[in-house]
Design a protein around this motif. Structure first.
Motif, mmCIF file in Angstrom:
data_model
loop_
_atom_site.group_PDB
_atom_site.id
_atom_site.type_symbol
_atom_site.label_atom_id
_atom_site.label_comp_id
_atom_site.label_asym_id
_atom_site.label_seq_id
_atom_site.Cartn_x
_atom_site.Cartn_y
_atom_site.Cartn_z
ATOM 1 N N ALA A 27 -6.990 3.081 -87.742
ATOM 2 C CA ALA A 27 -5.896 4.050 -87.911
ATOM 3 C C ALA A 27 -5.984 4.790 -89.244
ATOM 4 N N LEU A 28 -6.852 4.340 -90.151
ATOM 5 C CA LEU A 28 -6.946 4.978 -91.462
ATOM 6 C C LEU A 28 -7.540 6.378 -91.358
ATOM 7 N N THR A 29 -6.826 7.335 -91.920
ATOM 8 C CA THR A 29 -7.305 8.706 -92.018
ATOM 9 C C THR A 29 -7.149 9.133 -93.475
ATOM 10 N N VAL A 30 -7.698 10.279 -93.827
ATOM 11 C CA VAL A 30 -7.537 10.781 -95.189
ATOM 12 C C VAL A 30 -6.044 10.950 -95.454
ATOM 13 N N GLY A 31 -5.575 10.369 -96.546
ATOM 14 C CA GLY A 31 -4.163 10.401 -96.897
ATOM 15 C C GLY A 31 -3.415 9.129 -96.539
ATOM 16 N N SER A 32 -3.997 8.280 -95.685
ATOM 17 C CA SER A 32 -3.366 7.001 -95.348
ATOM 18 C C SER A 32 -3.298 6.123 -96.587
ATOM 19 N N VAL A 33 -2.322 5.231 -96.623
ATOM 20 C CA VAL A 33 -2.207 4.276 -97.721
ATOM 21 C C VAL A 33 -2.136 2.859 -97.157
ATOM 22 N N PHE A 34 -2.516 1.893 -97.992
ATOM 23 C CA PHE A 34 -2.446 0.486 -97.616
ATOM 24 C C PHE A 34 -2.366 -0.340 -98.887
ATOM 25 N N ASP A 35 -1.979 -1.592 -98.725
ATOM 26 C CA ASP A 35 -1.914 -2.522 -99.846
ATOM 27 C C ASP A 35 -3.052 -3.524 -99.721
ATOM 28 N N PHE A 36 -3.653 -3.819 -100.856
ATOM 29 C CA PHE A 36 -4.693 -4.832 -100.899
ATOM 30 C C PHE A 36 -4.706 -5.448 -102.286
ATOM 31 N N TRP A 41 -3.476 1.492 -102.222
ATOM 32 C CA TRP A 41 -4.676 2.325 -102.186
ATOM 33 C C TRP A 41 -4.469 3.490 -101.227
ATOM 34 N N GLU A 42 -5.100 4.623 -101.536
ATOM 35 C CA GLU A 42 -5.050 5.800 -100.677
ATOM 36 C C GLU A 42 -6.466 6.126 -100.221
ATOM 37 N N VAL A 43 -6.607 6.488 -98.953
ATOM 38 C CA VAL A 43 -7.897 6.921 -98.418
ATOM 39 C C VAL A 43 -8.115 8.374 -98.835
ATOM 40 N N VAL A 44 -9.222 8.642 -99.539
ATOM 41 C CA VAL A 44 -9.504 10.003 -100.015
ATOM 42 C C VAL A 44 -10.665 10.660 -99.261
ATOM 43 N N ILE A 61 -11.652 5.124 -101.342
ATOM 44 C CA ILE A 61 -10.251 4.851 -101.652
ATOM 45 C C ILE A 61 -10.011 4.931 -103.151
ATOM 46 N N ARG A 62 -8.739 5.083 -103.518
ATOM 47 C CA ARG A 62 -8.375 5.041 -104.933
ATOM 48 C C ARG A 62 -6.967 4.465 -105.053
ATOM 49 N N SER A 63 -6.762 3.785 -106.175
ATOM 50 C CA SER A 63 -5.433 3.302 -106.534
ATOM 51 C C SER A 63 -5.014 4.088 -107.769
ATOM 52 N N ALA A 64 -3.955 3.658 -108.414
ATOM 53 C CA ALA A 64 -3.501 4.360 -109.616
ATOM 54 C C ALA A 64 -4.525 4.255 -110.745
ATOM 55 N N THR A 65 -5.330 3.184 -110.771
ATOM 56 C CA THR A 65 -6.235 2.964 -111.892
ATOM 57 C C THR A 65 -7.706 2.776 -111.509
ATOM 58 N N LYS A 66 -8.016 2.656 -110.207
ATOM 59 C CA LYS A 66 -9.382 2.340 -109.797
ATOM 60 C C LYS A 66 -9.811 3.212 -108.634
ATOM 61 N N GLU A 67 -11.125 3.241 -108.412
ATOM 62 C CA GLU A 67 -11.653 3.849 -107.203
ATOM 63 C C GLU A 67 -12.639 2.890 -106.568
ATOM 64 N N GLY A 68 -12.838 3.037 -105.285
ATOM 65 C CA GLY A 68 -13.741 2.135 -104.588
ATOM 66 C C GLY A 68 -13.928 2.563 -103.147
ATOM 67 N N ILE A 167 -5.741 -6.705 -95.638
ATOM 68 C CA ILE A 167 -5.406 -5.290 -95.852
ATOM 69 C C ILE A 167 -4.056 -5.082 -95.183
ATOM 70 N N GLU A 168 -3.023 -4.930 -95.990
ATOM 71 C CA GLU A 168 -1.652 -4.946 -95.494
ATOM 72 C C GLU A 168 -0.984 -3.576 -95.563
ATOM 73 N N ASN A 169 0.096 -3.473 -94.790
ATOM 74 C CA ASN A 169 0.989 -2.302 -94.833
ATOM 75 C C ASN A 169 0.238 -0.993 -94.672
ATOM 76 N N ILE A 170 -0.632 -0.938 -93.693
ATOM 77 C CA ILE A 170 -1.383 0.286 -93.431
ATOM 78 C C ILE A 170 -0.413 1.336 -92.892
ATOM 79 N N LEU A 171 -0.324 2.440 -93.612
ATOM 80 C CA LEU A 171 0.524 3.553 -93.182
ATOM 81 C C LEU A 171 -0.372 4.746 -92.912
#
Length: 174
Positions: A27-36, A41-44, A61-68, A167-171
């Motif tokens: 279900a992950l698309t560009v702009g989706s977010v999830f918790d890990f 994290w946001e899908v970029v 993906i990227r978070s407020a401080t990291k990318e991966g 990988i939780e709370n996939i929106l």
């Protein structure tokens, strides 16, 4: 439910139901977010590694401080965070100038990692197709992935295999 509700039931409107329990990586698309692992994290970008027929799905993906990235292949799901290349020994650029390939054992921040996989592939997105060379090294419950994008363009990622339930709370973005 009261007696009046039984005699004159309220009209139920159909709403699109969304269940987090039924949401998967698909279900992950560009702009989706999830918790890990305590971060959001946001899908970029969504891409795939094509090894000449064998395909691995990839979500940058990227978070407020990291990318991966998240990576999914036939063996499972992997989570990686970008780390500084200066902790990697030997220096890949100078080593590859005098050798054909990287050694079977490398060090990251003083800890040894053993080569488990290396290959050339194409990283493909909707807009581009780029050649890349990949080296995967395993250490104590960690994986180092070194990517070479050009003659002297390297990226280093540190990660591990994860279970999808981590990988939780996939929106997904609708």
């Amino acid at each position: 439910m009261g007696i009046l509700d039984f005699l004159w039931p309220r009209k139920k409107t159909k709403k699109e139901e969304f269940s987090l329990l039924e949401t998967s990586l698909e279900a992950l698309t560009v702009g989706s977010v999830f918790d890990f692992d305590g971060e959001t994290w946001e899908v970029v970008e969504i891409g795939r590694y094509n090894y000449g027929g064998e395909i691995e799905k990839d979500w940058k993906i990227r978070s407020a401080t990291k990318e991966g990235f998240l990576n999914q292949d036939e063996d499972g799901i992997y989570f990686f965070v970008k780390v500084a290349l200066n902790g990697f020994e030997p220096n890949p650029l100078s080593y590859l100038k005098t050798h054909e390939d990287l050694p079977p054992q490398v060090y990251y921040q003083g800890k040894p990692y053993q080569l488990v996989f290396s290959a050339s592939a194409y990283y493909e997105t909707a807009n581009q197709k780029l050649p890349v060379i990949i080296w995967d090294y395993e250490g104590e419950k960690k994986i180092l992935e070194l990517l070479q994008w050009g003659e002297d363009d390297f990226e280093l990622f540190l990660g591990r295999k994860v279970e999808e339930w981590e990988i939780e709370n996939i929106l997904p973005l609708k």
